[in-house]
Design an enzyme around this catalytic site. Structure first.
Site, PDB file in Angstrom:
ATOM      1  N   ARG A   1      -0.274  -8.581  13.678  1.00 14.69           N
ATOM      2  CA  ARG A   1      -0.819  -7.633  12.690  1.00 14.69           C
ATOM      3  C   ARG A   1      -1.718  -8.353  11.682  1.00 14.69           C
ATOM      4  O   ARG A   1      -2.743  -7.827  11.266  1.00 14.69           O
ATOM      5  CB  ARG A   1       0.333  -6.905  11.973  1.00 14.69           C
ATOM      6  CG  ARG A   1       0.966  -5.838  12.859  1.00 14.69           C
ATOM      7  CD  ARG A   1       2.405  -5.561  12.468  1.00 14.69           C
ATOM      8  NE  ARG A   1       2.556  -4.821  11.236  1.00 14.69           N
ATOM      9  CZ  ARG A   1       3.698  -4.764  10.555  1.00 14.69           C
ATOM     10  NH1 ARG A   1       4.776  -5.391  10.993  1.00 14.69           N
ATOM     11  NH2 ARG A   1       3.768  -4.062   9.459  1.00 14.69           N
TER      12      ARG A   1
ATOM     13  N   LYS B   1       0.832  -1.213   0.000  1.00 16.34           N
ATOM     14  CA  LYS B   1       0.000   0.000   0.000  1.00 16.34           C
ATOM     15  C   LYS B   1       0.868   1.266   0.000  1.00 16.34           C
ATOM     16  O   LYS B   1       0.644   2.183  -0.783  1.00 16.34           O
ATOM     17  CB  LYS B   1      -0.918   0.038   1.244  1.00 16.34           C
ATOM     18  CG  LYS B   1      -1.826  -1.170   1.384  1.00 16.34           C
ATOM     19  CD  LYS B   1      -2.774  -1.038   2.570  1.00 16.34           C
ATOM     20  CE  LYS B   1      -2.098  -1.039   3.936  1.00 16.34           C
ATOM     21  NZ  LYS B   1      -1.473  -2.318   4.310  1.00 16.34           N
TER      22      LYS B   1
ATOM     23  N   ARG C   1      12.027  -6.079   4.633  1.00 16.82           N
ATOM     24  CA  ARG C   1      11.766  -4.672   4.308  1.00 16.82           C
ATOM     25  C   ARG C   1      12.674  -3.705   5.076  1.00 16.82           C
ATOM     26  O   ARG C   1      12.915  -3.862   6.253  1.00 16.82           O
ATOM     27  CB  ARG C   1      10.306  -4.363   4.652  1.00 16.82           C
ATOM     28  CG  ARG C   1       9.932  -2.899   4.581  1.00 16.82           C
ATOM     29  CD  ARG C   1       8.467  -2.716   4.447  1.00 16.82           C
ATOM     30  NE  ARG C   1       7.713  -2.898   5.679  1.00 16.82           N
ATOM     31  CZ  ARG C   1       6.397  -2.713   5.768  1.00 16.82           C
ATOM     32  NH1 ARG C   1       5.703  -2.368   4.700  1.00 16.82           N
ATOM     33  NH2 ARG C   1       5.786  -2.891   6.908  1.00 16.82           N
TER      34      ARG C   1
ATOM     35  N   ARG D   1      11.509  -1.065  10.580  1.00 16.76           N
ATOM     36  CA  ARG D   1      10.455  -0.804  11.551  1.00 16.76           C
ATOM     37  C   ARG D   1      10.521  -1.792  12.707  1.00 16.76           C
ATOM     38  O   ARG D   1      10.769  -2.967  12.497  1.00 16.76           O
ATOM     39  CB  ARG D   1       9.087  -0.905  10.863  1.00 16.76           C
ATOM     40  CG  ARG D   1       8.773   0.315  10.041  1.00 16.76           C
ATOM     41  CD  ARG D   1       7.537   0.145   9.208  1.00 16.76           C
ATOM     42  NE  ARG D   1       6.408  -0.464   9.913  1.00 16.76           N
ATOM     43  CZ  ARG D   1       5.176  -0.505   9.419  1.00 16.76           C
ATOM     44  NH1 ARG D   1       4.928   0.035   8.244  1.00 16.76           N
ATOM     45  NH2 ARG D   1       4.207  -1.079  10.082  1.00 16.76           N
TER      46      ARG D   1
ATOM     47  N   ARG E   1      -9.298   0.836   9.241  1.00 18.15           N
ATOM     48  CA  ARG E   1      -8.924  -0.542   9.565  1.00 18.15           C
ATOM     49  C   ARG E   1      -9.996  -1.255  10.380  1.00 18.15           C
ATOM     50  O   ARG E   1      -9.826  -2.420  10.702  1.00 18.15           O
ATOM     51  CB  ARG E   1      -7.637  -0.536  10.391  1.00 18.15           C
ATOM     52  CG  ARG E   1      -6.360  -0.821   9.600  1.00 18.15           C
ATOM     53  CD  ARG E   1      -5.228  -0.587  10.557  1.00 18.15           C
ATOM     54  NE  ARG E   1      -4.003  -1.277  10.327  1.00 18.15           N
ATOM     55  CZ  ARG E   1      -2.933  -0.730   9.756  1.00 18.15           C
ATOM     56  NH1 ARG E   1      -2.978   0.472   9.244  1.00 18.15           N
ATOM     57  NH2 ARG E   1      -1.813  -1.404   9.687  1.00 18.15           N
TER      58      ARG E   1
HETATM   59  P1  AMP Z   1       1.086   0.620   9.201  1.00 24.74           P
HETATM   60  O1  AMP Z   1       2.239   1.515   8.954  1.00 24.74           O
HETATM   61  O2  AMP Z   1      -0.145   1.020   8.434  1.00 24.74           O
HETATM   62  O3  AMP Z   1       1.420  -0.830   9.037  1.00 24.74           O
HETATM   63  O4  AMP Z   1       0.689   0.809  10.746  1.00 24.74           O
HETATM   64  C1  AMP Z   1       1.609   0.498  11.786  1.00 24.74           C
HETATM   65  C2  AMP Z   1       0.856   0.336  13.101  1.00 24.74           C
HETATM   66  O5  AMP Z   1       0.201   1.565  13.437  1.00 24.74           O
HETATM   67  C3  AMP Z   1      -0.268  -0.696  13.105  1.00 24.74           C
HETATM   68  O6  AMP Z   1       0.208  -2.015  13.339  1.00 24.74           O
HETATM   69  C4  AMP Z   1      -1.138  -0.185  14.237  1.00 24.74           C
HETATM   70  O7  AMP Z   1      -0.574  -0.458  15.496  1.00 24.74           O
HETATM   71  C5  AMP Z   1      -1.066   1.329  14.022  1.00 24.74           C
HETATM   72  N1  AMP Z   1      -2.107   1.813  13.072  1.00 24.74           N
HETATM   73  C6  AMP Z   1      -1.905   2.395  11.867  1.00 24.74           C
HETATM   74  N2  AMP Z   1      -3.056   2.729  11.285  1.00 24.74           N
HETATM   75  C7  AMP Z   1      -4.038   2.331  12.137  1.00 24.74           C
HETATM   76  C8  AMP Z   1      -5.465   2.386  12.090  1.00 24.74           C
HETATM   77  N3  AMP Z   1      -6.124   2.906  11.039  1.00 24.74           N
HETATM   78  N4  AMP Z   1      -6.140   1.895  13.157  1.00 24.74           N
HETATM   79  C9  AMP Z   1      -5.511   1.379  14.223  1.00 24.74           C
HETATM   80  N5  AMP Z   1      -4.170   1.281  14.331  1.00 24.74           N
HETATM   81  C10 AMP Z   1      -3.429   1.755  13.293  1.00 24.74           C
END
Ligand code: AMP
Length: 219
Positions: free
Chosen positions: A177, A13, A132, A166, A93
């Site tokens: 996740r 994404k 990554r 990360r 989400r």
């Molecule tokens: P991402 O970079 O989108 O993979 O997000 C990293 C982490 O941020 C996720 O594993 C969640 O802990 C938190 N996070 C990001 N976006 C959301 C969301 N829309 N709702 C809840 N937690 C989020």
């Protein structure tokens, strides 16, 4: 045109969002990036969500909806930065987040044009995520096997030497996740399908082929 990129962690994404920003003048709204920025700058909210993120769980709807509201009601809209539209990356989400986004867009008289589901199988996700790394300065994404960090130590996009990984890109938090994705996020596929907004693309194809599929969805 406002779109949502929907898919499990590692589906690509962020990579595709960055391409759309470069090529179509769209604005990427990544709640993951916003939360990581809050952690880095040491805000109270950043401290509060750190453990949850590292474990791979979702932070509360209230926090992420607040972040998106701030962006949509602030400069992103007023400054004309969204001339090419918004890309929601990693948001919504949960069903509550999807409802809140619908209400917010309505309030702002903004359409939601497409929800693009990026389909990838789980084995590919584990492989992608554990390989990554990203540039700490410009966010360019690398993969140890397919697009490794340049041997001269400098990011190919901006020349930075800050290769970062990360904290949640490890197998244990990836499992959490993925579980969160299937339990809380995948119901959105049915939700947007029923609304008539959903289009699915093969996220396992090469980065350029995925970009082409997305382009034809947006045409
Ligand atoms: P991402 O970079 O989108 O993979 O997000 C990293 C982490 O941020 C996720 O594993 C969640 O802990 C938190 N996070 C990001 N976006 C959301 C969301 N829309 N709702 C809840 N937690 C989020």
């Amino acid at each position: 045109m406002n779109i949502i990129l929907l898919g499990p962690p590692g589906a690509g994404k962020g990579t595709q969002a960055r391409k759309l920003v470069d090529e179509r003048n769209m604005v990427q709204l990544s709640t993951g990036d916003m939360l990581r920025a809050a952690r880095t700058s040491g805000t109270e909210m950043g401290k509060m969500v750190a453990g949850v993120m590292d474990r791979g769980e979702l932070v509360t709807d209230e926090i992420v909806i607040g972040l998106i509201r701030e962006q949509l009601e602030g400069d992103a809209v007023d400054g004309g930065g969204a001339g090419g539209g918004f890309i929601f990356d990693g948001f919504p989400r949960t069903l509550a987040q999807a409802d809140a986004l619908g209400a917010l867009l309505n309030e702002l008289d903004q359409p939601l044009d497409r929800v693009i589901e990026m389909q990838v199988d789980d084995d590919a996700l584990v492989g992608r995520i554990t390989a990554r790394s990203t540039c700490g300065d410009c966010g360019e994404v690398y993969n140890d096997k397919t697009t490794p960090w340049p041997a001269d130590g400098n990011c190919a996009n901006c020349g930075s030497t800050k290769q970062t990984r990360r904290a949640d890109d490890n197998e244990e938090s990836l499992r959490t996740r993925l579980l969160a994705y299937y339990k809380q996020t995948s119901p959105l596929i049915g939700y947007y399908y029923a609304k008539g907004d959903l289009v699915s693309v093969d996220g396992l194809a090469s980065m350029d082929d995925v970009a082409e599929s997305i382009k034809s969805v947006l045409a």
